[in-house]
Design an enzyme around this catalytic site. Structure first.
Site, PDB file in Angstrom:
ATOM      1  N   ARG A 142      -5.266 -19.832   6.731  1.00  0.00           N
ATOM      2  CA  ARG A 142      -4.464 -18.928   7.558  1.00  0.00           C
ATOM      3  C   ARG A 142      -3.386 -19.677   8.329  1.00  0.00           C
ATOM      4  O   ARG A 142      -2.527 -19.063   8.977  1.00  0.00           O
ATOM      5  CB  ARG A 142      -5.359 -18.168   8.557  1.00  0.00           C
ATOM      6  CG  ARG A 142      -6.324 -17.208   7.902  1.00  0.00           C
ATOM      7  CD  ARG A 142      -7.253 -16.577   8.908  1.00  0.00           C
ATOM      8  NE  ARG A 142      -6.692 -15.415   9.567  1.00  0.00           N
ATOM      9  CZ  ARG A 142      -6.969 -14.152   9.242  1.00  0.00           C
ATOM     10  NH1 ARG A 142      -7.792 -13.875   8.267  1.00  0.00           N
ATOM     11  NH2 ARG A 142      -6.417 -13.157   9.896  1.00  0.00           N
ATOM     12  N   TYR A 145       0.503 -19.085   8.249  1.00  0.00           N
ATOM     13  CA  TYR A 145       0.984 -17.949   9.050  1.00  0.00           C
ATOM     14  C   TYR A 145       0.855 -18.260  10.540  1.00  0.00           C
ATOM     15  O   TYR A 145       1.827 -18.168  11.292  1.00  0.00           O
ATOM     16  CB  TYR A 145       0.156 -16.723   8.680  1.00  0.00           C
ATOM     17  CG  TYR A 145       0.557 -15.435   9.369  1.00  0.00           C
ATOM     18  CD1 TYR A 145       1.700 -14.746   8.993  1.00  0.00           C
ATOM     19  CD2 TYR A 145      -0.234 -14.896  10.384  1.00  0.00           C
ATOM     20  CE1 TYR A 145       2.051 -13.545   9.614  1.00  0.00           C
ATOM     21  CE2 TYR A 145       0.103 -13.704  11.000  1.00  0.00           C
ATOM     22  CZ  TYR A 145       1.246 -13.027  10.614  1.00  0.00           C
ATOM     23  OH  TYR A 145       1.575 -11.841  11.224  1.00  0.00           O
ATOM     24  N   GLY A 148       2.980 -21.277  11.648  1.00  0.00           N
ATOM     25  CA  GLY A 148       4.399 -20.901  11.520  1.00  0.00           C
ATOM     26  C   GLY A 148       4.823 -20.050  12.712  1.00  0.00           C
ATOM     27  O   GLY A 148       5.877 -20.274  13.326  1.00  0.00           O
ATOM     28  N   ASN A 174      -3.182  -6.080  15.494  1.00  0.00           N
ATOM     29  CA  ASN A 174      -3.284  -5.266  14.261  1.00  0.00           C
ATOM     30  C   ASN A 174      -2.694  -3.863  14.430  1.00  0.00           C
ATOM     31  O   ASN A 174      -3.150  -3.108  15.289  1.00  0.00           O
ATOM     32  CB  ASN A 174      -4.746  -5.115  13.830  1.00  0.00           C
ATOM     33  CG  ASN A 174      -5.355  -6.436  13.438  1.00  0.00           C
ATOM     34  OD1 ASN A 174      -5.462  -7.335  14.277  1.00  0.00           O
ATOM     35  ND2 ASN A 174      -5.756  -6.580  12.192  1.00  0.00           N
ATOM     36  N   ARG A 186      -4.568  -5.405   3.452  1.00  0.00           N
ATOM     37  CA  ARG A 186      -5.071  -5.329   4.828  1.00  0.00           C
ATOM     38  C   ARG A 186      -6.198  -4.307   4.891  1.00  0.00           C
ATOM     39  O   ARG A 186      -6.337  -3.438   4.029  1.00  0.00           O
ATOM     40  CB  ARG A 186      -3.942  -4.961   5.788  1.00  0.00           C
ATOM     41  CG  ARG A 186      -3.010  -6.137   6.023  1.00  0.00           C
ATOM     42  CD  ARG A 186      -1.993  -5.863   7.107  1.00  0.00           C
ATOM     43  NE  ARG A 186      -0.704  -5.497   6.558  1.00  0.00           N
ATOM     44  CZ  ARG A 186       0.426  -5.508   7.251  1.00  0.00           C
ATOM     45  NH1 ARG A 186       0.419  -5.869   8.499  1.00  0.00           N
ATOM     46  NH2 ARG A 186       1.570  -5.160   6.685  1.00  0.00           N
ATOM     47  N   VAL A 187      -6.977  -4.394   5.966  1.00  0.00           N
ATOM     48  CA  VAL A 187      -8.206  -3.607   5.992  1.00  0.00           C
ATOM     49  C   VAL A 187      -7.948  -2.098   6.019  1.00  0.00           C
ATOM     50  O   VAL A 187      -8.617  -1.342   5.302  1.00  0.00           O
ATOM     51  CB  VAL A 187      -9.128  -4.074   7.147  1.00  0.00           C
ATOM     52  CG1 VAL A 187      -8.577  -3.708   8.519  1.00  0.00           C
ATOM     53  CG2 VAL A 187     -10.517  -3.523   6.970  1.00  0.00           C
TER      54      VAL A 187
HETATM   55  P1  NAD Z   1       5.570  -6.377   6.054  1.00  0.00           P
HETATM   56  O1  NAD Z   1       5.089  -7.373   5.064  1.00  0.00           O
HETATM   57  O2  NAD Z   1       5.443  -4.927   5.716  1.00  0.00           O
HETATM   58  O3  NAD Z   1       7.079  -6.646   6.445  1.00  0.00           O
HETATM   59  C1  NAD Z   1       7.669  -7.914   6.439  1.00  0.00           C
HETATM   60  C2  NAD Z   1       9.074  -7.795   5.881  1.00  0.00           C
HETATM   61  O4  NAD Z   1       9.705  -9.074   5.898  1.00  0.00           O
HETATM   62  C3  NAD Z   1       9.101  -7.306   4.423  1.00  0.00           C
HETATM   63  O5  NAD Z   1      10.048  -6.278   4.281  1.00  0.00           O
HETATM   64  C4  NAD Z   1       9.477  -8.565   3.640  1.00  0.00           C
HETATM   65  O6  NAD Z   1      10.126  -8.281   2.419  1.00  0.00           O
HETATM   66  C5  NAD Z   1      10.358  -9.286   4.647  1.00  0.00           C
HETATM   67  N1  NAD Z   1      10.440 -10.727   4.414  1.00  0.00           N
HETATM   68  C6  NAD Z   1       9.418 -11.587   4.179  1.00  0.00           C
HETATM   69  N2  NAD Z   1       9.891 -12.837   4.025  1.00  0.00           N
HETATM   70  C7  NAD Z   1      11.255 -12.764   4.192  1.00  0.00           C
HETATM   71  C8  NAD Z   1      12.304 -13.719   4.154  1.00  0.00           C
HETATM   72  N3  NAD Z   1      12.066 -15.025   3.910  1.00  0.00           N
HETATM   73  N4  NAD Z   1      13.572 -13.281   4.337  1.00  0.00           N
HETATM   74  C9  NAD Z   1      13.834 -11.969   4.572  1.00  0.00           C
HETATM   75  N5  NAD Z   1      12.876 -11.021   4.614  1.00  0.00           N
HETATM   76  C10 NAD Z   1      11.596 -11.419   4.431  1.00  0.00           C
HETATM   77  O7  NAD Z   1       4.808  -6.683   7.435  1.00  0.00           O
HETATM   78  P2  NAD Z   1       4.791  -5.895   8.813  1.00  0.00           P
HETATM   79  O8  NAD Z   1       3.422  -5.465   9.076  1.00  0.00           O
HETATM   80  O9  NAD Z   1       5.892  -4.903   8.867  1.00  0.00           O
HETATM   81  O10 NAD Z   1       5.111  -7.084   9.836  1.00  0.00           O
HETATM   82  C11 NAD Z   1       6.397  -7.265  10.408  1.00  0.00           C
HETATM   83  C12 NAD Z   1       6.346  -8.422  11.369  1.00  0.00           C
HETATM   84  O11 NAD Z   1       5.406  -8.150  12.411  1.00  0.00           O
HETATM   85  C13 NAD Z   1       5.923  -9.736  10.715  1.00  0.00           C
HETATM   86  O12 NAD Z   1       6.693 -10.784  11.280  1.00  0.00           O
HETATM   87  C14 NAD Z   1       4.475  -9.884  11.126  1.00  0.00           C
HETATM   88  O13 NAD Z   1       4.088 -11.216  11.208  1.00  0.00           O
HETATM   89  C15 NAD Z   1       4.478  -9.214  12.497  1.00  0.00           C
HETATM   90  N6  NAD Z   1       3.124  -8.701  12.815  1.00  0.00           N
HETATM   91  C16 NAD Z   1       2.639  -7.581  12.211  1.00  0.00           C
HETATM   92  C17 NAD Z   1       1.355  -7.141  12.507  1.00  0.00           C
HETATM   93  C18 NAD Z   1       0.777  -5.901  11.901  1.00  0.00           C
HETATM   94  O14 NAD Z   1      -0.399  -5.587  12.149  1.00  0.00           O
HETATM   95  N7  NAD Z   1       1.494  -5.129  11.113  1.00  0.00           N
HETATM   96  C19 NAD Z   1       0.560  -7.871  13.408  1.00  0.00           C
HETATM   97  C20 NAD Z   1       1.087  -9.019  13.983  1.00  0.00           C
HETATM   98  C21 NAD Z   1       2.378  -9.424  13.693  1.00  0.00           C
HETATM   99  N1  UDP Z   2     -11.404  -6.844   5.673  1.00  0.00           N
HETATM  100  C1  UDP Z   2     -12.478  -6.253   5.005  1.00  0.00           C
HETATM  101  N2  UDP Z   2     -12.233  -5.664   3.805  1.00  0.00           N
HETATM  102  C2  UDP Z   2     -10.992  -5.590   3.245  1.00  0.00           C
HETATM  103  C3  UDP Z   2      -9.896  -6.186   3.951  1.00  0.00           C
HETATM  104  C4  UDP Z   2     -10.150  -6.807   5.152  1.00  0.00           C
HETATM  105  O1  UDP Z   2     -13.631  -6.269   5.472  1.00  0.00           O
HETATM  106  O2  UDP Z   2     -10.856  -5.019   2.172  1.00  0.00           O
HETATM  107  C5  UDP Z   2     -11.663  -7.479   6.992  1.00  0.00           C
HETATM  108  C6  UDP Z   2     -11.108  -8.896   7.118  1.00  0.00           C
HETATM  109  O3  UDP Z   2     -12.039  -9.841   6.630  1.00  0.00           O
HETATM  110  C7  UDP Z   2     -10.902  -8.983   8.618  1.00  0.00           C
HETATM  111  C8  UDP Z   2     -10.543  -7.564   9.049  1.00  0.00           C
HETATM  112  O4  UDP Z   2     -11.004  -6.720   7.977  1.00  0.00           O
HETATM  113  O5  UDP Z   2     -12.109  -9.361   9.251  1.00  0.00           O
HETATM  114  C9  UDP Z   2      -9.052  -7.346   9.261  1.00  0.00           C
HETATM  115  O6  UDP Z   2      -8.375  -7.816   8.119  1.00  0.00           O
HETATM  116  P1  UDP Z   2      -6.788  -7.696   7.907  1.00  0.00           P
HETATM  117  O7  UDP Z   2      -6.475  -8.464   6.675  1.00  0.00           O
HETATM  118  O8  UDP Z   2      -6.377  -6.274   7.957  1.00  0.00           O
HETATM  119  O9  UDP Z   2      -6.135  -8.355   9.199  1.00  0.00           O
HETATM  120  P2  UDP Z   2      -6.358  -9.729   9.987  1.00  0.00           P
HETATM  121  O10 UDP Z   2      -7.573 -10.439   9.480  1.00  0.00           O
HETATM  122  O11 UDP Z   2      -5.116 -10.516   9.758  1.00  0.00           O
HETATM  123  O12 UDP Z   2      -6.539  -9.274  11.391  1.00  0.00           O
END
Ligand code: NAD
Ligand code: UDP
Length: 313
Positions: A142, A145, A148, A174, A186-187
């Site tokens: 992990r 990510y 980074g 989340n 994702r879950v």
């Molecule tokens: P997502 O994967 O749906 O969206 C990410 C977008 O970024 C996509 O459209 C992808 O094509 C684009 N992308 C990826 N690499 C790129 C690059 N090198 N150049 C240009 N575009 C690029 O994910 P999301 O859930 O919409 O997440 C958006 C942001 O929010 C991310 O930075 C993620 O880390 C952050 N975030 C999301 C969650 C969540 O639960 N959804 C939680 C924590 C942080």
């Molecule tokens: N998870 C699960 N079954 C799935 C996908 C995810 O049990 O099919 C679990 C995963 O191991 C984690 C939690 O659900 O404990 C949330 O996972 P997700 O990938 O959505 O987000 P993150 O771990 O990055 O919070």
């Protein structure tokens, strides 16, 4: 006055909702995306809007634009997606941050970073306040990510101190809702798709690990409030729903809402999977007057309706 707003990752799940909301508030949007995990269908309905522009571009390369605000969301967010090409994931967070911060510096634009609760890693304290410095395995699967995103936060604060760039750092917990990729692993998406198809629900580990799920509308509201906040408020600030659920509780709720016959099957827990996660959101409430309003059941109902439309059952 109309602002010109750059949204990187604008074709993704959160980005597409943000594009819509920023346009609705009367601004121009430049949506920049390389479509790695984003989807043109998420923004198709915006293409006819004269104030919406779409650029295919990778944030790891510099770009020159004139903008007033930047929301930096570009980065794959689901573990299978960000682990698919981990080197590119780190590059996206680190080089993407540098390129966007350089752009913000040149244009004197305000810039918001979509950081994550993953900066806390597998947390030793619970729930997590912004002051907690985290527990990340730097060599694990992990880390591409998590590290980074941590480095991106460092860059944001160094550009703030060294170059006086106006920054906002948001730690997103989340989040779920319509426009999630049904197959992103994702879950919430996995469980809903499996329940709708009557397939086994894939529970990783014993299902007692917890997450706190925020509905996308609440999240976007918090993001826009943060961007609009006073320049002195940089964050980092947690934005998420503090109501915590185990993955077993989530599966049971989804089975009940879909009326599915699916059974739960157990699979190994992936490496470094955090056991618990819950935000303390006092800072968001104090500085932004923000708190979430949408309960899990209501949010899941909207998300289930969306998946029923977009997947073949
Ligand atoms: P997502 O994967 O749906 O969206 C990410 C977008 O970024 C996509 O459209 C992808 O094509 C684009 N992308 C990826 N690499 C790129 C690059 N090198 N150049 C240009 N575009 C690029 O994910 P999301 O859930 O919409 O997440 C958006 C942001 O929010 C991310 O930075 C993620 O880390 C952050 N975030 C999301 C969650 C969540 O639960 N959804 C939680 C924590 C942080
Ligand atoms: N998870 C699960 N079954 C799935 C996908 C995810 O049990 O099919 C679990 C995963 O191991 C984690 C939690 O659900 O404990 C949330 O996972 P997700 O990938 O959505 O987000 P993150 O771990 O990055 O919070």
């Amino acid at each position: 006055m109309k602002k010109r707003v750059l949204i990187t990752g604008g074709a993704g799940f959160l980005g597409s909702h943000l594009c819509e909301r920023v346009l609705t508030e009367g601004n121009e949007v430049i949506c920049l995306d390389n479509f790695f995990t984003g989807n043109k269908q998420n923004i198709e309905h915006l293409l006819s809007n004269n104030y919406f522009e779409l650029i295919r571009h990778d944030v790891t390369f510099p770009i020159s634009l004139e903008v007033d605000e930047i929301y930096n969301l570009a980065c794959p967010a689901s573990p299978p997606h960000y682990q698919f090409d981990p080197v590119q994931t780190t590059k996206t967070s680190v080089m993407g941050a540098i390129n966007m911060l350089d752009l913000a510096k040149r244009c004197k634009a305000k810039i918001l970073q979509a950081s994550t609760s993953e900066v806390y890693g597998d947390p030793e304290i619970h729930p997590q306040p912004e002051s907690y410095r985290g527990s990340v395995n730097t060599t694990g699967i992990r880390a591409c990510y998590d590290e980074g995103k941590r480095c991106a936060e460092t860059l944001f604060f160094d550009y703030y101190r060294q170059h006086e760039v106006r920054i906002k750092v948001m730690r997103i917990f989340n989040t779920y809702g319509p426009n999630m990729d049904p197959y992103d692993g994702r879950v919430v998406s996995n469980f809903i798709v499996q329940a709708l198809k009557g397939e086994d629900i894939t529970m990783y580990g014993d299902g007692k690990q917890s997450r706190s799920f925020c509905y996308v509308d609440d999240l976007i509201d918090g993001m826009m409030r943060l961007m609009a906040s006073d320049d002195n408020f940089t964050g980092p600030v947690n934005i998420g729903n503090p109501r915590e659920f185990t993955m077993l509780e989530l599966a049971q709720e989804i089975i009940s809402l879909t009326g599915s016959q699916s059974r739960i099957t157990f699979q190994p827990l992936p490496q470094d999977d955090p056991l618990q996660r819950q935000p303390i959101i006092d800072l968001a409430y104090k500085e932004l007057g923000w708190k979430p309003h949408i309960e899990l059941k209501e949010g899941l109902e909207e998300t289930i309706k969306y998946f029923q439309k977009v997947i073949e059952i």
